[in-house]
Design a protein around this motif. Structure first.
Motif, PDB file in Angstrom:
ATOM      1  N   CYS A   5       9.247  -8.782   0.105  1.00  0.00           N
ATOM      2  CA  CYS A   5       7.799  -8.648   0.211  1.00  0.00           C
ATOM      3  C   CYS A   5       7.177 -10.032   0.400  1.00  0.00           C
ATOM      4  O   CYS A   5       7.879 -11.045   0.450  1.00  0.00           O
ATOM      5  CB  CYS A   5       7.221  -7.964  -1.033  1.00  0.00           C
ATOM      6  N   CYS A  17       1.362 -10.607  -2.992  1.00  0.00           N
ATOM      7  CA  CYS A  17       0.852  -9.265  -2.797  1.00  0.00           C
ATOM      8  C   CYS A  17      -0.397  -9.052  -3.656  1.00  0.00           C
ATOM      9  O   CYS A  17      -0.504  -9.599  -4.757  1.00  0.00           O
ATOM     10  CB  CYS A  17       1.923  -8.231  -3.182  1.00  0.00           C
ATOM     11  N   TYR A 430       7.779  -6.100   9.945  1.00  0.00           N
ATOM     12  CA  TYR A 430       7.407  -5.094   8.950  1.00  0.00           C
ATOM     13  C   TYR A 430       8.361  -3.909   9.019  1.00  0.00           C
ATOM     14  O   TYR A 430       8.746  -3.466  10.108  1.00  0.00           O
ATOM     15  CB  TYR A 430       5.965  -4.641   9.201  1.00  0.00           C
ATOM     16  N   GLU A 432       8.474  -1.111   5.931  1.00  0.00           N
ATOM     17  CA  GLU A 432       7.875   0.031   5.263  1.00  0.00           C
ATOM     18  C   GLU A 432       7.019  -0.458   4.100  1.00  0.00           C
ATOM     19  O   GLU A 432       6.991  -1.648   3.790  1.00  0.00           O
ATOM     20  CB  GLU A 432       8.966   0.974   4.742  1.00  0.00           C
ATOM     21  N   THR A 433       6.338   0.505   3.484  1.00  0.00           N
ATOM     22  CA  THR A 433       5.550   0.243   2.269  1.00  0.00           C
ATOM     23  C   THR A 433       6.156   1.082   1.154  1.00  0.00           C
ATOM     24  O   THR A 433       6.284   2.304   1.268  1.00  0.00           O
ATOM     25  CB  THR A 433       4.078   0.632   2.474  1.00  0.00           C
ATOM     26  N   ASP A 434       6.547   0.423   0.043  1.00  0.00           N
ATOM     27  CA  ASP A 434       7.221   1.137  -1.030  1.00  0.00           C
ATOM     28  C   ASP A 434       6.221   1.931  -1.871  1.00  0.00           C
ATOM     29  O   ASP A 434       5.014   1.949  -1.597  1.00  0.00           O
ATOM     30  CB  ASP A 434       8.012   0.157  -1.915  1.00  0.00           C
ATOM     31  N   GLY A 437       3.068   0.178  -3.376  1.00  0.00           N
ATOM     32  CA  GLY A 437       2.038  -0.342  -2.479  1.00  0.00           C
ATOM     33  C   GLY A 437       2.369  -1.698  -1.906  1.00  0.00           C
ATOM     34  O   GLY A 437       1.472  -2.367  -1.372  1.00  0.00           O
ATOM     35  N   HIS A 438       3.633  -2.175  -1.965  1.00  0.00           N
ATOM     36  CA  HIS A 438       4.028  -3.471  -1.427  1.00  0.00           C
ATOM     37  C   HIS A 438       4.630  -3.292  -0.034  1.00  0.00           C
ATOM     38  O   HIS A 438       5.432  -2.376   0.200  1.00  0.00           O
ATOM     39  CB  HIS A 438       5.064  -4.151  -2.338  1.00  0.00           C
ATOM     40  N   LYS A 439       4.221  -4.192   0.871  1.00  0.00           N
ATOM     41  CA  LYS A 439       4.801  -4.178   2.218  1.00  0.00           C
ATOM     42  C   LYS A 439       6.138  -4.901   2.209  1.00  0.00           C
ATOM     43  O   LYS A 439       6.239  -6.016   1.698  1.00  0.00           O
ATOM     44  CB  LYS A 439       3.853  -4.848   3.211  1.00  0.00           C
ATOM     45  N   GLN A 440       7.161  -4.294   2.812  1.00  0.00           N
ATOM     46  CA  GLN A 440       8.501  -4.851   2.855  1.00  0.00           C
ATOM     47  C   GLN A 440       8.774  -5.378   4.262  1.00  0.00           C
ATOM     48  O   GLN A 440       8.440  -4.735   5.265  1.00  0.00           O
ATOM     49  CB  GLN A 440       9.553  -3.792   2.464  1.00  0.00           C
ATOM     50  N   ILE A 461       0.162   5.332   4.547  1.00  0.00           N
ATOM     51  CA  ILE A 461       0.236   5.077   3.094  1.00  0.00           C
ATOM     52  C   ILE A 461      -0.104   6.373   2.387  1.00  0.00           C
ATOM     53  O   ILE A 461      -1.082   7.044   2.756  1.00  0.00           O
ATOM     54  CB  ILE A 461      -0.737   3.954   2.710  1.00  0.00           C
ATOM     55  N   ALA A 467      -3.413  -0.251   0.083  1.00  0.00           N
ATOM     56  CA  ALA A 467      -2.630  -1.123   0.934  1.00  0.00           C
ATOM     57  C   ALA A 467      -2.740  -2.546   0.474  1.00  0.00           C
ATOM     58  O   ALA A 467      -3.765  -2.979  -0.007  1.00  0.00           O
ATOM     59  CB  ALA A 467      -3.094  -0.971   2.383  1.00  0.00           C
TER      60      ALA A 467
END
Length: 468
Positions: A5, A17, A430, A432-434, A437-440, A461, A467
């Motif tokens: 992240c 984040c 980018y 996915e988003t876990d 709510g964190h972008k990986q 989301i 987000a």
């Protein structure tokens, strides 16, 4: 490397984040997305019951009691007479009193000629008589006041015990035989030197005067006129030219009155909406008729029952007796001062003349020794040590090298990978988003092995997530 992240990609410590805020110390807090924000359900609230007491008066059938907290808690105890310490009787110290002091020993009597009388001018008087009335007499006038009767004290009764002749000063402060203190007065002899005065200083010995070098004067360039003739055309005249446009029409409405042939309608919104209704008279509650209580009223109160009137006694007049009160018996004038301090036969010390000194019989001519022995000498003014105002000039070129330019070399700073993320120059893509709510993100060279070829699409989301 795997998925990472923004908090793990950042190398400068400024990017993180939004669900993991940065804290002092270089670490990050826990995720702010909690079950309380997602699963909490509001519940209806019931109004609280009023804590206001009933306005009805409190009644009691018990009789009135005169007991108070002071009467029940504070019990009267017998008082004992306070202890009084008896002081020891005064004992006169042995030996004679030494009347010699440091003042009599150090400061001897000096004989000086009598001071001349300084005659002052008489008081200045004006020939005219003062006529006027001050504001004090106008504002503050004398009023007739009644004389207040003096209070006469009680008749004095002489004491029955004999006078001991001892005071608190004599009893508390005892005399001690101590040697006289050594005088701290310095010697009046002056420290003088026979060597001549040397006016040499460190500034005069060490300071060397250097000649100033001539200053380099830069030659001024001579003015050269232009060969192109002046046309007189400005940028305003060239850019902003005159345009032919029609005249703007007036927006003013027509001043003629509006006329209509239709008849006047007197129906308004007030007449149409607010109509007259048949109202009923409001209900008025009539209170019950007053009824006199049975029995007779008792006018006796605690003040009338407990506080009974007593006859008043006239205050006795405290007027002093007529004339001086004579005390019987003989007056004893013996005190401790007369008994302890007796007069001694001391003769005044006569001044002693110096050996070989003979007084001068010549009258004083008015010239002191200061004016007779002092000879004025011509003193030359001191030379100024101020340097010359001419500036220091040098022919060498100006050296603008500083320590900052020579020692501080410009270094290249690397850009944080998290600062350029989601751009074309970023090295991370980018994924996915876990659930938190964190972008990986993953590196670009690992994107093909994880997701396959092509650019990954931004997933939606879930509801309830924020987000980053």
């Amino acid at each position: 490397m795997g998925k990472r992240c923004i908090c793990e990609i950042c190398t400068c410590g400024r990017h993180h984040c939004p669900h993991r805020p940065w804290r002092p110390g270089g670490d990050y807090g826990e995720c702010l997305v909690t079950s309380y924000n997602t699963a909490y359900k509001p519940h209806p609230l019931q109004p609280r019951e009023s804590c206001k007491p009933d306005q009805s008066a409190l009644h009691s059938d018990e009789p009135l009691s005169d007991k108070t907290t002071f009467r029940t808690d504070y019990i009267k105890h017998p008082l004992d007479k306070p202890f009084v310490h008896a002081h020891e009787p005064y004992r006169r110290p042995e030996g004679d009193l030494d009347t010699l002091t440091s003042y009599h020993r150090d400061y001897t009597e000096k004989h000086a000629p009598p001071a001349q009388m300084v005659k002052h001018d008489g008081q200045r008087q004006l020939p005219a008589k003062f006529e006027g009335e001050p504001t004090y007499k106008i504002d503050y006038r004398k009023w007739p006041l009644e004389r207040q009767q003096a209070k006469h004290p009680d008749a004095w009764v002489p004491p029955t015990q004999p006078f001991e002749g001892q005071s608190t000063f004599t009893r508390d402060f005892r005399k001690y035989n101590e040697p006289p203190r050594k005088s701290m007065k310095p010697n009046e002899a002056h420290q003088m030197s026979d060597a001549p005065f040397d006016g040499q200083t460190g500034y005069r010995d060490d300071y060397i005067r250097h000649p100033f070098q001539p200053r380099d004067v830069k030659e001024k360039e001579q003015y050269k006129s232009s060969n192109v003739p002046f046309d007189g055309l400005t940028t305003f005249n060239r850019d902003y030219t005159k345009k032919n446009a029609p005249k703007t029409e007036s927006c003013k409405p027509n001043s003629e009155a509006f006329q209509s042939d239709a008849p006047l309608d007197d129906l308004t919104t007030f007449k149409n909406d607010y109509r007259k209704w048949n109202g009923e008279r409001p209900y008025v509650h009539h209170p019950d008729q007053y009824r006199k209580p049975e029995g007779e009223m008792d006018h006796n109160t605690t003040h009338r029952l407990q506080y009974k009137p007593h006859p008043l006694q006239k205050v006795a007049l405290m007027k002093p007796g007529e004339g001086r009160v004579m005390i019987p018996g003989e007056f004893n004038g013996l005190t401790n001062y007369k008994s302890d301090y007796k007069p001694w036969g001391i003769q005044r010390e006569q001044p002693k003349a110096r050996d070989g000194w003979v007084p001068n019989n010549v009258p004083f001519d008015g010239t002191p020794t200061y004016k007779a022995h002092y000879i004025p000498h011509a003193i030359a003014p001191s030379k100024s040590m101020k340097p010359d105002a001419s500036a220091l000039m040098s022919d060498a070129p100006f050296d603008d090298k500083t320590m900052y330019r020579t020692e501080y070399v410009k270094k290249h700073a690397d850009i944080c990978p998290a600062a350029v993320i989601d751009t074309k120059s970023s090295k991370y893509a980018y994924v996915e988003t876990d659930g938190r709510g964190h972008k990986q993100y993953v590196p670009v060279f690992e994107q093909t092995s994880i997701l396959g070829t092509g650019t990954p699409s931004m997933p939606k989301i879930p509801a309830g997530m924020v987000a980053a």
